[in-house]
Design a protein around this motif. Structure first.
Motif, PDB file in Angstrom:
ATOM      1  N   ASP A  50       0.935  -1.358   0.118  1.00 50.23           N
ATOM      2  CA  ASP A  50       0.017   0.156  -0.063  1.00 50.23           C
ATOM      3  C   ASP A  50       0.878   1.288  -0.036  1.00 50.23           C
ATOM      4  O   ASP A  50       0.605   2.321  -0.622  1.00 50.23           O
ATOM      5  N   SER A  51       2.146   1.245   0.811  1.00 49.33           N
ATOM      6  CA  SER A  51       2.836   2.278   0.963  1.00 49.33           C
ATOM      7  C   SER A  51       3.498   2.565  -0.543  1.00 49.33           C
ATOM      8  O   SER A  51       3.606   3.870  -0.924  1.00 49.33           O
ATOM      9  N   LEU A  52       3.909   1.893  -1.335  1.00 46.70           N
ATOM     10  CA  LEU A  52       4.562   1.622  -2.717  1.00 46.70           C
ATOM     11  C   LEU A  52       3.648   2.261  -3.474  1.00 46.70           C
ATOM     12  O   LEU A  52       3.859   2.858  -4.421  1.00 46.70           O
ATOM     13  N   ALA A  53       2.473   1.651  -3.696  1.00 44.87           N
ATOM     14  CA  ALA A  53       1.406   2.221  -4.299  1.00 44.87           C
ATOM     15  C   ALA A  53       0.979   3.880  -4.172  1.00 44.87           C
ATOM     16  O   ALA A  53       1.058   4.648  -5.175  1.00 44.87           O
ATOM     17  N   LYS A  54       1.022   4.209  -2.888  1.00 44.86           N
ATOM     18  CA  LYS A  54       1.155   5.558  -2.622  1.00 44.86           C
ATOM     19  C   LYS A  54       2.370   6.666  -3.280  1.00 44.86           C
ATOM     20  O   LYS A  54       2.126   7.676  -3.470  1.00 44.86           O
ATOM     21  N   ASP A  55       3.523   5.924  -3.347  1.00 45.20           N
ATOM     22  CA  ASP A  55       4.565   6.668  -4.255  1.00 45.20           C
ATOM     23  C   ASP A  55       4.458   6.325  -5.584  1.00 45.20           C
ATOM     24  O   ASP A  55       5.475   6.728  -6.515  1.00 45.20           O
ATOM     25  N   GLY A  56       3.370   5.649  -6.100  1.00 42.96           N
ATOM     26  CA  GLY A  56       3.042   5.539  -7.718  1.00 42.96           C
ATOM     27  C   GLY A  56       3.431   4.416  -8.378  1.00 42.96           C
ATOM     28  O   GLY A  56       3.437   4.278  -9.533  1.00 42.96           O
ATOM     29  N   TYR A  57       4.031   3.229  -7.371  1.00 43.70           N
ATOM     30  CA  TYR A  57       4.135   1.963  -8.064  1.00 43.70           C
ATOM     31  C   TYR A  57       2.913   0.989  -8.084  1.00 43.70           C
ATOM     32  O   TYR A  57       2.043   1.277  -7.104  1.00 43.70           O
ATOM     33  N   LEU A  58       2.769   0.217  -8.891  1.00 44.66           N
ATOM     34  CA  LEU A  58       1.932  -0.994  -8.578  1.00 44.66           C
ATOM     35  C   LEU A  58       2.783  -2.032  -7.999  1.00 44.66           C
ATOM     36  O   LEU A  58       3.955  -2.294  -8.480  1.00 44.66           O
ATOM     37  N   ALA A  59       2.249  -2.353  -6.938  1.00 46.05           N
ATOM     38  CA  ALA A  59       2.907  -2.990  -6.049  1.00 46.05           C
ATOM     39  C   ALA A  59       2.250  -4.643  -5.939  1.00 46.05           C
ATOM     40  O   ALA A  59       0.835  -4.764  -5.588  1.00 46.05           O
ATOM     41  N   ILE A  60       3.090  -5.538  -6.045  1.00 43.41           N
ATOM     42  CA  ILE A  60       2.410  -6.778  -5.938  1.00 43.41           C
ATOM     43  C   ILE A  60       3.137  -7.905  -5.163  1.00 43.41           C
ATOM     44  O   ILE A  60       4.292  -8.027  -5.417  1.00 43.41           O
ATOM     45  N   ALA A  61       2.271  -8.525  -4.063  1.00 46.03           N
ATOM     46  CA  ALA A  61       3.331  -9.478  -3.152  1.00 46.03           C
ATOM     47  C   ALA A  61       2.499 -10.739  -3.465  1.00 46.03           C
ATOM     48  O   ALA A  61       1.163 -11.228  -2.871  1.00 46.03           O
TER      49      ALA A  61
END
Length: 231
Positions: A50-61
């Motif tokens: 969620d934090s990486l998404a706020k930085d503009g990335y699509l984050a996937i775990a």
């Protein structure tokens, strides 16, 4: 809040779930795979996405423990032994294959853009392995375990890799840390950062292990690293 998608394993043995968080508006500048600790896709890993998404990335775990039991989710402060029991049962080569499948899925989700990875503990080890064995564009590993035993693969690291090393890591003894420095300090694609006196797990999102100042420093370095190599 993110959502869950299914990814097909490269060996055709089934599908595994992955938690995905996207930036507001859906226009991700790149994708970052968040590679789990031995605690599974727990609240901390989801929060990192969620934090990486706020930085503009699509984050996937991706759920890399799916072959053992899908959906494992443990608390680092209260379920450490249960998590450690999973480590020897985990097939790391299959894990790398699942990361490769996740790289392909992530690239498709960002229209062929760049894909990075950040991993913690077991995930830090896998981030190193991904740097050596896949076409990931940039990787970061926090307190990766057993990397000293993988230094023979360092010649295959063709894209940038950053490793965060707490010097009082109970799972990575001083001899292993020295071997990492001896084997990687001169590598043109690898950057190592030491965190004096800190222990394993210092950059966890939640819980007793977190050291706020050091986590902020390490995460800032990771953020700058990804901004340079993924955007």
């Amino acid at each position: 809040m993110g959502n869950t998608i299914a990814i097909t394993a490269l060996d055709g043995s089934g599908n595994f779930n992955a938690y995905v968080a996207e930036p507001a508006g859906g226009n991700a500048k790149a994708a970052i795979i968040v590679i789990q600790e031995v605690f599974g896709i727990n609240a901390g890993i989801r929060d990192k996405c969620d934090s990486l998404a706020k930085d503009g990335y699509l984050a996937i775990a991706p759920d890399l423990f799916w072959r053992l039991e899908p959906g494992i989710e443990l608390d680092p402060d209260t379920q450490l032994q249960q998590a450690l029991d999973l480590f020897p049962k985990f097939d790391q080569q299959k894990g790398i294959e699942d990361i490769e499948a996740t790289i392909r899925a992530a690239r498709a989700l960002v229209n062929g853009g760049k894909v990075g990875a950040v991993g913690y503990c077991l995930g830090g080890r896998l981030a190193y392995m991904a740097a050596a064995r896949t076409d990931i564009d940039a990787s970061v590993g926090y307190y990766g375990v057993g990397i000293d035993g993988l230094l023979g693969e360092s010649h295959a690291i063709a894209r940038p890799l950053m490793l965060h090393i707490p010097t009082s890591d109970g799972f990575v003894p001083p001899a292993a840390q020295k071997a990492m420095h001896d084997g990687l300090d001169s590598h043109p694609r690898v950057t190592l950062h030491d965190y004096e006196g800190l222990d394993h797990g210092f950059a966890t999102q939640f819980g007793k292990r977190r050291d706020e100042a050091a986590a902020t420093l390490a995460d800032g370095r990771s953020s700058a690293f990804f901004a340079e190599h993924l955007v």
